[in-house]
Design an enzyme around this catalytic site. Sequence first.
Site, PDB file in Angstrom:
ATOM      1  N   SER A  21       7.157  27.792  43.297  1.00 52.30           N
ATOM      2  CA  SER A  21       8.223  26.886  43.755  1.00 52.30           C
ATOM      3  C   SER A  21       9.129  27.581  44.771  1.00 52.30           C
ATOM      4  CB  SER A  21       9.029  26.332  42.579  1.00 52.30           C
ATOM      5  OG  SER A  21       9.762  27.357  41.953  1.00 52.30           O
ATOM      6  N   ILE A  97       3.343  45.263  39.993  1.00 47.59           N
ATOM      7  CA  ILE A  97       4.309  46.235  40.495  1.00 47.59           C
ATOM      8  C   ILE A  97       3.659  47.030  41.621  1.00 47.59           C
ATOM      9  CG2 ILE A  97       5.661  48.284  39.895  1.00 47.59           C
ATOM     10  CD1 ILE A  97       6.028  47.005  37.111  1.00 47.59           C
ATOM     11  N   HIS A 114      14.993  37.632  41.656  1.00 52.18           N
ATOM     12  CA  HIS A 114      14.963  37.930  40.227  1.00 52.18           C
ATOM     13  C   HIS A 114      15.918  36.984  39.493  1.00 52.18           C
ATOM     14  CE1 HIS A 114      14.329  40.427  36.701  1.00 52.18           C
ATOM     15  NE2 HIS A 114      15.624  40.337  36.477  1.00 52.18           N
ATOM     16  N   ASP A 150      13.366  46.288  40.000  1.00 49.70           N
ATOM     17  CA  ASP A 150      14.566  45.432  40.065  1.00 49.70           C
ATOM     18  C   ASP A 150      15.857  46.205  40.305  1.00 49.70           C
ATOM     19  OD1 ASP A 150      12.896  43.247  39.547  1.00 49.70           O
ATOM     20  OD2 ASP A 150      13.172  43.407  37.385  1.00 49.70           O
TER      21      ASP A 150
HETATM   22  C1  GRF Z   1      11.276  32.922  39.498  1.00 48.74           C
HETATM   23  O1  GRF Z   1      12.090  32.674  38.402  1.00 48.74           O
HETATM   24  C2  GRF Z   1      11.609  34.256  40.118  1.00 48.74           C
HETATM   25  O2  GRF Z   1      12.951  34.585  40.027  1.00 48.74           O
HETATM   26  C3  GRF Z   1      10.777  35.202  39.295  1.00 48.74           C
HETATM   27  O3  GRF Z   1       9.585  34.508  39.035  1.00 48.74           O
HETATM   28  C4  GRF Z   1       9.824  33.102  39.084  1.00 48.74           C
HETATM   29  C5  GRF Z   1       8.864  32.517  40.071  1.00 48.74           C
HETATM   30  O4  GRF Z   1       8.858  31.134  40.088  1.00 48.74           O
HETATM   31  N1  GRF Z   1      10.604  36.447  39.985  1.00 48.74           N
HETATM   32  P1  GRF Z   1       8.031  30.332  41.177  1.00 48.74           P
HETATM   33  O5  GRF Z   1       6.585  30.812  41.072  1.00 48.74           O
HETATM   34  O6  GRF Z   1       8.612  30.633  42.522  1.00 48.74           O
HETATM   35  O7  GRF Z   1       8.162  28.889  40.806  1.00 48.74           O
END
Ligand code: GRF
Length: 193
Positions: A21, A97, A114, A150
Amino acid sequence: MVPSTGINKVKAAVFISGTGSNLKSLIKFSKTKKSPISISLIVTNNSKAKGLDFSKIYKIKRKIFNFKDKKITEKKILLELKKNKIYIICLAGFMKILSKSFIENFKGKILNIHPSLLPKYKGLNTYKRALDKKEKYSGCTVHYVTSKLDSGKIIIQRKVKINKKDTPKTLAKKILKQEHKLYPEALLKIFSP
Ligand code: GRF
């Protein structure tokens, strides 16, 4: 970061592992005039990632890499990035990673999003951990990627209020909505002169 104009957008690769997304919101943003980036490559470690659908919909090249041998895989990815003249990498739900040497190759040009207010709640299960700690707020952060998970320099953050009724699921949904706005804002910020 090198300033970029509407005519001369820098090429970006987005790395995903799942729903994508954030990838979708980045693609939409990249098509606007004010975007400093255009997205020319989608990289994934997961051939079943739902986010790969966006590669079809928006006609963006995709590359799937199995990470069986990380060193070899990363070399292949670097070659592909070079081939496509990629200047910046946006990690968006990428669950592998990257090694120190890979990151060195793109020093200061890898971003990640994140779902917490870093430095709080690095790693996984950020929603449950924030709720367990009875936090009043959580949120999301876009930061530079370094070899420490992170922990790279924070570019931008957005707070999200936690309500008593929130569950990990409802909190995740609220935060994700903000993520979709925050990643483009981070890019505008780092490319602004
Ligand atoms: C998000 O919550 C992002 O912060 C984390 O993984 C999730 C990815 O969601 N790193 P999407 O695949 O972009 O919907």
